[in-house]
Design an enzyme around this catalytic site. Structure first.
Site, PDB file in Angstrom:
ATOM      1  N   SER A 293     -61.060  11.638 -79.471  1.00 41.55           N
ATOM      2  CA  SER A 293     -61.292  11.224 -80.854  1.00 41.55           C
ATOM      3  C   SER A 293     -60.341  10.132 -81.315  1.00 41.55           C
ATOM      4  CB  SER A 293     -61.177  12.429 -81.793  1.00 41.55           C
ATOM      5  OG  SER A 293     -59.840  12.899 -81.846  1.00 41.55           O
TER       6      SER A 293
ATOM      7  N   LYS B  75     -55.317  13.289 -85.869  1.00 44.49           N
ATOM      8  CA  LYS B  75     -56.124  12.161 -86.309  1.00 44.49           C
ATOM      9  C   LYS B  75     -55.248  11.273 -87.192  1.00 44.49           C
ATOM     10  CE  LYS B  75     -60.468  14.728 -85.985  1.00 44.49           C
ATOM     11  NZ  LYS B  75     -60.923  14.121 -84.720  1.00 44.49           N
TER      12      LYS B  75
END
Length: 290
Positions: free
Chosen positions: A56, A120
């Site tokens: 990701s 993230k």
């Protein structure tokens, strides 16, 4: 023969094998009794290591990267405790010695709806409005600066096909990072390229992955709580829409309490350009700052 002329044995020579083994066991026990608490305190207060499990955050983080997480950057909450020990602490709010994250930080946090640790990039700060329109990131109604860099081909983790990604450099207030946007094809899920406007509430943050077509993050509505939703009240006190299992929900808005630390450095990695068939090869993964 006189007493002074006799050969004497040292205490070590008189010890039996069993006594020697017990002696070594005691030495190891003392060493571990000192080392383990010291290592735990270091992991709790200063730095801990995390291994990247997914793509990701490509191209900035690859599967297999070992990342040093700065624990004191944002202060401490129950989720700062390593090795799952946070489960022993009652739920609460707030942080001790809390520091404010900066937009663009790569942060490690606890998923608000499940017991998964995530990593993230922080895009939305409290009060910000964040939206995607045709792959372009908008912040408070304005498109952020984005420059095309190159195209890269590689085989994503645990798949058999070759992917082509467009690499961009995004810049916000002088801080920049690379992102990937896959070319449109049958294998891509592109539902997050255009989104509603998300207004970040006080005490929360909105996270987005750098690999935009391979990250279910704060852009996905499955993790946000619709007004007056009739569904499951999850562990974060969020009422998700009916039919959405908290285990399948995206991260939504992340409470400040859920922050674990700031990812500062890739220490080393098992990632291989050869295994990924990357053309050109992406950045080396040894002691590289984020």
């Amino acid at each position: 023969m006189s007493e002074s002329s006799r050969t004497t044995e040292t205490p070590a020579e008189k010890r039996s094998l069993k006594e020697k083994i017990l002696h070594e066991a005691r030495e190891w026990a003392v060493t571990l009794a000192i080392f383990i608490p010291a290592f735990y305190i270091f992991s709790f207060l200063i730095y801990e290591q995390r291994v990247i499990p997914s793509e990701s955050m490509v191209p900035n983080l690859q599967v297999g990267d070992r990342v040093a997480v700065n624990k004191f950057a944002y202060g401490y909450s129950r989720y700062s405790l390593p090795w799952g020990a946070w489960r022993l602490i009652p739920e609460g709010e707030g942080r001790v010695f809390g520091g404010k994250p900066d937009r663009g930080d790569v942060a490690v946090f606890m998923h608000p709806h499940t017991d998964r640790v995530m990593i993230k990039r922080i895009i939305g700060l409290p009060g910000d409005e964040v939206q995607m329109i045709d792959e372009q990131l908008y912040l408070n109604g304005e498109p952020i600066e984005r420059d095309f860099i190159r195209r890269i081909k590689y085989v994503p983790h645990q798949v058999s096909y070759t992917e082509t990604a467009r690499e961009y450099r995004e810049t916000i207030n002088g801080k920049s990072w690379l992102t990937h946007q896959w070319l449109q094809g049958d294998n891509q899920v592109r539902s997050l390229d255009t989104t509603p406007v998300f207004k970040v509430p006080e005490g929360h943050y909105l996270f987005i992955g750098d690999n935009r077509d391979n990250s279910e993050d704060g852009r996905s509505t499955t993790g946000h709580c619709p007004p007056n939703a009739q569904g499951v009240i999850d562990r974060a006190g969020c009422e998700l829409a009916r039919g959405i299992d908290p285990e399948d929900a995206s991260v939504g808005f992340v409470p400040a309490e859920n922050l674990i630390g700031r990812a500062d450095t890739v220490l080393f990695s098992t990632y291989s350009c050869g295994d990924a068939h990357a053309e050109p090869c992406m950045k080396k993964r040894l002691w590289r700052g984020l």
